[in-house]
Design an enzyme around this catalytic site. Structure first.
Site, PDB file in Angstrom:
ATOM      1  N   LYS A 151       0.831  -1.198   0.000  1.00  0.00           N
ATOM      2  CA  LYS A 151       0.000   0.000   0.000  1.00  0.00           C
ATOM      3  C   LYS A 151       0.871   1.256   0.000  1.00  0.00           C
ATOM      4  CE  LYS A 151      -1.750  -1.503   3.748  1.00  0.00           C
ATOM      5  NZ  LYS A 151      -2.513  -1.763   4.987  1.00  0.00           N
ATOM      6  N   THR A 203      -7.369   9.395   8.658  1.00  0.00           N
ATOM      7  CA  THR A 203      -6.948   8.154   8.012  1.00  0.00           C
ATOM      8  C   THR A 203      -6.779   7.012   9.003  1.00  0.00           C
ATOM      9  OG1 THR A 203      -4.640   8.874   8.221  1.00  0.00           O
ATOM     10  CG2 THR A 203      -5.774   9.395   6.161  1.00  0.00           C
ATOM     11  N   GLY A 217      -7.267   3.833  10.777  1.00  0.00           N
ATOM     12  CA  GLY A 217      -8.032   2.611  10.564  1.00  0.00           C
ATOM     13  C   GLY A 217      -8.184   2.205   9.111  1.00  0.00           C
ATOM     14  N   THR A 218      -7.545   2.931   8.185  1.00  0.00           N
ATOM     15  CA  THR A 218      -7.715   2.628   6.763  1.00  0.00           C
ATOM     16  C   THR A 218      -7.154   1.255   6.401  1.00  0.00           C
ATOM     17  OG1 THR A 218      -5.705   3.918   6.359  1.00  0.00           O
ATOM     18  CG2 THR A 218      -7.798   5.007   5.956  1.00  0.00           C
ATOM     19  N   GLY A 219      -5.985   0.916   6.940  1.00  0.00           N
ATOM     20  CA  GLY A 219      -5.367  -0.355   6.585  1.00  0.00           C
ATOM     21  C   GLY A 219      -6.174  -1.545   7.066  1.00  0.00           C
ATOM     22  N   CYS A 220      -6.655  -1.474   8.297  1.00  0.00           N
ATOM     23  CA  CYS A 220      -7.466  -2.555   8.851  1.00  0.00           C
ATOM     24  C   CYS A 220      -8.763  -2.704   8.080  1.00  0.00           C
ATOM     25  CB  CYS A 220      -7.752  -2.261  10.321  1.00  0.00           C
ATOM     26  SG  CYS A 220      -8.437  -3.655  11.231  1.00  0.00           S
TER      27      CYS A 220
END
Length: 472
Positions: A150, A183, A185-188
């Protein structure tokens, strides 16, 4: 803290474990208890997809690896949570070996951000798209079937660039870079969405594309939300926080007492008795109506708009709010005070986004679940019914007085009762004994009459007497 969302194809859902935006500490769940949790879930149902989040100890990594060998699943999504989007280190160096040796070889996809990919590769710097491609290839060599690196933190990039590698082909996935600090919590959320799509039967690349589009949409929705005092705000993965914020800081223009005598117009009834819409509205207001809803199902849009503008002048000259039934476009065009929507109409949260925080939004509800959703979506009140059978709506199921009371007790919003209510039964409705029932909404009892003024005065007097008796 340990996160292992479980997905099965019969109910694919996104379960997201996010860290508080102002994290004070982490408490690690004992390894034996994690093993018991894992066994309880995997042995109890047919799990299709497992997605990992933060795994804070090498022992828990081993527990997970052993559990998946005992209870194999269709897909494993590994989100190697080591460094958050905000830069916080969430797992120590000892975890790296566990990921490389235990999880990556059995993963169907691994989804590191730039810092996590760098950590897994021994500190390799990733500063360009070419670096991301190289990292994806090196990570794939460690065993996962697919790799998604990412690039949200990629410096000097105008787009949000992610690199997907399946062992044969590279796919450069680009989307609009949303300028926002929200932003967290975007990855989870991205990894959880991938897992949910896989559980629904999607193949890997389409699942990743859906998840990326979802993140872009939610980031754009979240970009202006202001919650908390930290430098990084929450990523609203359910598209709901904006409504909570609006509800908490909404101006006090809506007064629940406006629901006391809620008059809903009907073009067919007006035509039957030879009433113009403006005359009907003025008569209802003169008789004591406290709020007006224009429900003109048969009118052309231009005619409806002109009628709404004329009625708005009348209402505002008497200090009475005017709402439009269903038609958000008409409400916007005439600057009405708000709208009322049904369960099959535009969702209240979308209406709130279009109308802004200052307009009134009502939602028709028959169940406690619908009432709760209306509150979540940012509505100001709900209309519950039909309480009694009515001729104004076809196939309209009635809830009765008991159903009305059940919804009122469950609702966090003011309630107006609707459906078959008139002079003969209005007192019974208002006497069910719940404080958030603020009034009755009526159609035929006012507008399917020769003299609207007389009927409105009569009903207003009945309601006033009923309210007075309840206070004594």
């Amino acid at each position: 803290m340990w996160c292992l969302p479980i997905y099965d194809s019969s109910q694919a859902c996104t379960c997201v474990c996010e860290f508080c935006c102002n994290c004070q500490g982490v408490s690690v769940v004992p390894e034996d208890f994690v093993a018991e949790q894992l066994k309880s879930v995997l042995s109890d149902m047919q799990v299709d997809v497992v997605k990992t989040g933060m795994l804070p100890s090498i022992g828990i990594v081993k527990v997970l690896s052993q559990g998946l060998r005992e209870f194999p699943v269709r897909a494993l999504v590994v989100d190697p949570v080591m460094v958050s989007t905000s830069g916080d280190v969430l797992a120590g160096p000892s975890i790296l070996a566990g990921f490389r040796e235990q999880l990556l070889p059995i993963a169907d996809i691994v989804t590191p951000n730039l810092k996590e990919a760098s950590a897994l590769l021994g500190g390799q710097q990733l500063e360009t798209v070419a670096d991301m491609r190289s990292a994806a290839k090196l990570l794939h060599d460690m065993g996962p079937q697919n790799v998604l690196v990412k690039g949200g933190d990629l410096p000097d990039s105008l787009d949000a660039v992610d690199i997907f590698f399946d062992g044969k082909d590279f796919h450069e996935l680009r989307s609009l870079r949303i300028k926002t600090c929200n932003t967290h919590g975007t990855g989870c959320s991205l990894a959880s969405c991938i897992a949910a799509e896989l559980a629904k039967g999607s193949s890997m690349l389409p699942a990743v594309k859906v998840a990326k589009h979802y993140i872009e949409t939610a980031l754009d929705y979240s970009k202006d939300i202001a919650i908390g005092n930290g430098p990084q705000g929450p990523f609203d993965h359910l598209l709901r926080l904006k409504s909570y914020v609006q509800n908490s800081c909404r101006q006090v223009g809506f007064n629940p007492s406006d629901l006391f005598l809620y008059a809903v117009t009907d073009s067919r009834m007006n035509k039957k008795w030879g009433h113009s819409i403006t005359d009907a509205v003025k008569a209802a207001i003169d008789g004591g109506a406290t709020i007006i809803q224009l429900r003109e199902k048969d009118a052309e849009t231009q005619d409806f708009l002109e009628a709404a503008k004329a009625c708005l002048k009348i209402c505002h000259s008497h200090g009475v709010p005017l709402l439009i039934n269903d038609r958000i476009d008409v409400a916007l065009a005439c600057d009405a005070d708000g709208v009322h929507v049904g369960q099959s109409d535009m969702p209240a949260r979308v209406a709130r986004t279009l109308l802004g925080p200052d307009k009134v939004i009502g939602v028709s509800c028959k169940t406690p679940e619908q009432a709760h959703q209306a509150w979540i979506d940012g509505a100001d009140y709900i209309g519950c019914g039909g309480v009694y059978p009515t001729n104004t709506k076809e196939n309209n199921l009635t809830v009765g007085l008991d159903g009305l009371k059940t919804v009122c007790v469950a609702s966090k919003l003011p309630v107006v009762a609707i459906g078959g209510i008139g002079a003969s039964n209005a007192s019974s409705v208002m006497e069910i004994g719940v404080p958030n029932l603020k009034g009755v909404a009526v159609v035929s009892a006012l507008f399917d009459r020769e003299c609207i003024l007389t009927e409105t005065r009569k009903l207003h007097a009945i309601l006033t007497e009923s309210m007075s008796m309840q206070r004594t």
